[in-house]
Design a protein around this motif. Structure first.
Motif, PDB file in Angstrom:
ATOM      1  N   UNK A  46     -13.497 -12.346   3.276  1.00 37.78           N
ATOM      2  CA  UNK A  46     -12.676 -12.968   4.437  1.00 37.78           C
ATOM      3  C   UNK A  46     -11.518 -11.952   4.367  1.00 37.78           C
ATOM      4  N   UNK A  47     -11.036 -11.589   3.318  1.00 32.80           N
ATOM      5  CA  UNK A  47     -10.131 -10.610   3.105  1.00 32.80           C
ATOM      6  C   UNK A  47     -10.202  -9.297   4.089  1.00 32.80           C
ATOM      7  N   UNK A  48     -11.655  -8.840   3.861  1.00 40.72           N
ATOM      8  CA  UNK A  48     -11.819  -7.662   4.353  1.00 40.72           C
ATOM      9  C   UNK A  48     -11.947  -7.528   5.882  1.00 40.72           C
ATOM     10  N   UNK A  49     -11.825  -8.770   6.272  1.00 40.95           N
ATOM     11  CA  UNK A  49     -12.077  -9.039   8.127  1.00 40.95           C
ATOM     12  C   UNK A  49     -10.740  -9.087   8.411  1.00 40.95           C
ATOM     13  N   UNK A  50      -9.845  -9.663   7.991  1.00 41.66           N
ATOM     14  CA  UNK A  50      -8.194 -10.018   8.411  1.00 41.66           C
ATOM     15  C   UNK A  50      -7.458  -8.854   8.209  1.00 41.66           C
ATOM     16  N   UNK A  51      -6.245  -9.073   8.998  1.00 44.49           N
ATOM     17  CA  UNK A  51      -5.357  -8.064   9.047  1.00 44.49           C
ATOM     18  C   UNK A  51      -4.122  -8.397   7.919  1.00 44.49           C
ATOM     19  N   UNK A  52      -4.204  -9.303   7.501  1.00 43.83           N
ATOM     20  CA  UNK A  52      -3.291  -9.665   6.458  1.00 43.83           C
ATOM     21  C   UNK A  52      -3.539 -11.106   5.668  1.00 43.83           C
ATOM     22  N   UNK A  53      -3.302 -11.089   4.373  1.00 47.64           N
ATOM     23  CA  UNK A  53      -3.474 -12.236   3.339  1.00 47.64           C
ATOM     24  C   UNK A  53      -2.038 -12.717   2.893  1.00 47.64           C
ATOM     25  N   UNK A  54      -1.690 -14.050   3.117  1.00 47.84           N
ATOM     26  CA  UNK A  54      -0.441 -14.297   2.907  1.00 47.84           C
ATOM     27  C   UNK A  54      -0.443 -15.371   1.658  1.00 47.84           C
ATOM     28  N   UNK A  55       0.583 -15.477   0.874  1.00 48.95           N
ATOM     29  CA  UNK A  55       0.840 -16.555   0.040  1.00 48.95           C
ATOM     30  C   UNK A  55       2.495 -16.843  -0.149  1.00 48.95           C
ATOM     31  N   UNK A  68       0.845 -16.394 -10.374  1.00 48.17           N
ATOM     32  CA  UNK A  68      -0.287 -15.742 -10.851  1.00 48.17           C
ATOM     33  C   UNK A  68      -0.322 -14.139 -10.749  1.00 48.17           C
ATOM     34  N   UNK A  69       0.648 -13.601 -10.190  1.00 53.14           N
ATOM     35  CA  UNK A  69       1.022 -12.276 -10.091  1.00 53.14           C
ATOM     36  C   UNK A  69      -0.473 -11.431  -9.576  1.00 53.14           C
ATOM     37  N   UNK A  70      -0.752 -12.162  -8.238  1.00 54.23           N
ATOM     38  CA  UNK A  70      -1.972 -11.727  -7.672  1.00 54.23           C
ATOM     39  C   UNK A  70      -2.050 -10.318  -7.171  1.00 54.23           C
ATOM     40  N   UNK A  71      -2.912  -9.831  -7.033  1.00 55.40           N
ATOM     41  CA  UNK A  71      -3.021  -8.226  -6.214  1.00 55.40           C
ATOM     42  C   UNK A  71      -3.082  -8.269  -4.833  1.00 55.40           C
ATOM     43  N   UNK A  72      -4.043  -9.503  -4.338  1.00 53.08           N
ATOM     44  CA  UNK A  72      -4.268  -9.808  -2.852  1.00 53.08           C
ATOM     45  C   UNK A  72      -4.968  -8.557  -2.156  1.00 53.08           C
ATOM     46  N   UNK A  73      -5.607  -7.759  -3.043  1.00 56.31           N
ATOM     47  CA  UNK A  73      -6.516  -6.926  -2.150  1.00 56.31           C
ATOM     48  C   UNK A  73      -8.054  -7.189  -2.290  1.00 56.31           C
ATOM     49  N   UNK A  74      -8.661  -6.547  -1.425  1.00 58.66           N
ATOM     50  CA  UNK A  74     -10.299  -6.656  -1.417  1.00 58.66           C
ATOM     51  C   UNK A  74     -10.628  -5.560  -2.694  1.00 58.66           C
ATOM     52  N   UNK A  75     -11.211  -6.415  -3.763  1.00 58.50           N
ATOM     53  CA  UNK A  75     -11.856  -5.561  -4.831  1.00 58.50           C
ATOM     54  C   UNK A  75     -12.940  -6.124  -5.455  1.00 58.50           C
ATOM     55  N   UNK A  76     -13.402  -7.265  -4.891  1.00 60.26           N
ATOM     56  CA  UNK A  76     -14.717  -8.011  -5.214  1.00 60.26           C
ATOM     57  C   UNK A  76     -16.087  -7.603  -4.658  1.00 60.26           C
ATOM     58  N   UNK A  77     -15.772  -7.014  -3.297  1.00 64.77           N
ATOM     59  CA  UNK A  77     -16.736  -6.635  -2.418  1.00 64.77           C
ATOM     60  C   UNK A  77     -16.391  -5.386  -1.931  1.00 64.77           C
ATOM     61  N   UNK A  78     -17.540  -4.486  -1.526  1.00 64.47           N
ATOM     62  CA  UNK A  78     -16.953  -3.034  -0.879  1.00 64.47           C
ATOM     63  C   UNK A  78     -16.343  -3.201   0.381  1.00 64.47           C
ATOM     64  N   UNK A  79     -15.438  -2.399   0.530  1.00 62.07           N
ATOM     65  CA  UNK A  79     -14.502  -2.518   1.900  1.00 62.07           C
ATOM     66  C   UNK A  79     -13.629  -1.273   2.261  1.00 62.07           C
ATOM     67  N   UNK A  80     -13.764  -0.639   3.298  1.00 62.81           N
ATOM     68  CA  UNK A  80     -13.259   0.623   3.891  1.00 62.81           C
ATOM     69  C   UNK A  80     -11.680   0.417   3.995  1.00 62.81           C
ATOM     70  N   UNK A  81     -11.332  -0.998   4.175  1.00 65.43           N
ATOM     71  CA  UNK A  81      -9.702  -1.186   4.525  1.00 65.43           C
ATOM     72  C   UNK A  81      -9.332  -2.284   3.725  1.00 65.43           C
ATOM     73  N   UNK A  82      -7.987  -2.206   3.735  1.00 65.86           N
ATOM     74  CA  UNK A  82      -7.297  -3.399   2.900  1.00 65.86           C
ATOM     75  C   UNK A  82      -6.223  -4.092   3.963  1.00 65.86           C
ATOM     76  N   UNK A  83      -6.331  -5.246   3.939  1.00 62.41           N
ATOM     77  CA  UNK A  83      -5.393  -5.987   4.560  1.00 62.41           C
ATOM     78  C   UNK A  83      -3.987  -5.873   4.100  1.00 62.41           C
ATOM     79  N   UNK A  86      -0.401  -2.162   2.115  1.00 63.27           N
ATOM     80  CA  UNK A  86       1.300  -2.422   2.647  1.00 63.27           C
ATOM     81  C   UNK A  86       1.697  -3.809   2.149  1.00 63.27           C
ATOM     82  N   UNK A  87       2.740  -3.970   1.927  1.00 63.09           N
ATOM     83  CA  UNK A  87       3.312  -5.428   1.714  1.00 63.09           C
ATOM     84  C   UNK A  87       4.563  -5.813   2.741  1.00 63.09           C
ATOM     85  N   UNK A  88       4.531  -7.054   3.184  1.00 55.15           N
ATOM     86  CA  UNK A  88       5.584  -7.462   3.989  1.00 55.15           C
ATOM     87  C   UNK A  88       5.966  -8.688   3.262  1.00 55.15           C
TER      88      UNK A  88
END
Ligand SMILES: NC(=O)c1ccc[n+]([C@@H]2O[C@H](COP(=O)([O-])OP(=O)(O)OC[C@H]3O[C@@H](n4cnc5c(N)ncnc54)[C@H](OP(=O)(O)O)[C@@H]3O)[C@@H](O)[C@H]2O)c1
Length: 216
Positions: free
Chosen positions: A39-48, A56-71, A94-96
């Motif tokens: 799902x992360x790989x499909x969206x434009x942003x991940x929010x917490x 938790x100090x999460x990375x919030x990146x896509x790293x468990x599946x292959x992806x050419x882009x990062x939200x 990017x981080x907002x």
């Protein structure tokens, strides 16, 4: 108001907890974590919320599946408490950071120096409708909301969530102070709660995934 389409997602115990009393969040299985990353790989942003960043100090990146882009990573953080060394500020994506007018200027400056884009919405707390509108203006059309319970409740109460997806793990952990799917002040009646319609459900590894749309 123009805002992103928001999918709220969580891995929870059968008793609705997002973490144990001691803060253990290893709830859903490997297959479910991969589902979340897809799902992360499909969206434009991940929010917490800042609570999740501090716990938790999460990375919030896509790293468990292959992806050419990062939200983009998005944090609701009224007082700019995100530590400059937090993993959410890594240069992987990017981080907002959404802050309020009450955020001390030196902390805002520190976040900007760490590479974050800072958006100011609200006097004392991040005003979520304003923040969502600003994110839309920054090109974010689809957003994955990943908790925790405080932010989830506010987003639901403000009518800013379109879909809710949960993976229920076959475990009960109890604890009156442990974070649940939606905390906040709560609704007083069932009728005034956020009404959902079940879209689909399926077993995934040891877990059960349920997907709902929010009924307006
Ligand atoms: N199992 C899972 O899927 C999952 C996912 C995520 C988190 N978690 C767990 O959830 C826990 C954290 O949850 P939490 O409820 O303590 O924190 P949270 O929801 O991540 O963050 C809450 C904080 O966000 C800030 N915020 C800014 N604007 C807000 C607004 N309009 N409404 C609500 N909050 C706003 C507030 O702090 P300020 O006022 O300082 O801005 C608030 O205290 C952690 O234990 C984490 O491990 C589990």
């Amino acid at each position: 108001m123009r805002r992103p389409y928001v999918i709220m997602n969580a891995g929870m115990t059968l008793d609705g907890k997002l973490a144990t009393v001691a803060g253990d969040t290893r709830i859903s299985g490997k297959e479910d974590l991969e589902r979340v990353h897809r799902i992360r790989a499909e969206v434009d942003a991940v929010m917490v919320g800042i609570g999740t960043v501090l716990h938790d100090d999460p990375r919030l990146t896509v790293h468990r599946v292959e992806s050419s882009r990062q939200p983009a990573r998005v944090v609701a953080d009224s007082l700019a408490r995100t530590p400059p060394g937090a993993r959410v500020l890594s240069d992987e994506a990017p981080t907002i950071i959404g802050v309020s007018e009450a955020a001390p200027e030196h902390r805002v400056q520190r976040l900007k120096e760490a590479g974050a884009e800072v958006v100011v919405c609200g006097e004392r707390r991040v005003e979520l409708p304003c923040f969502m509108e600003r994110l839309y203006g920054m090109g974010i059309r689809k957003l994955l909301l990943e908790g925790g319970g405080e932010l989830n409740f506010s987003m639901l109460r403000e009518g800013l969530v379109d879909e809710v997806r949960v993976a229920i793990a076959p475990v009960i952990v109890g604890g009156r102070s442990s974070v649940t799917l939606a905390d906040g002040e709560g609704f007083e009646s069932i009728d005034s709660g956020v009404q959902l319609r079940l879209l689909r459900y399926y077993p995934l590894g040891k877990d059960l995934v349920l997907e709902y749309e929010v009924v307006r």
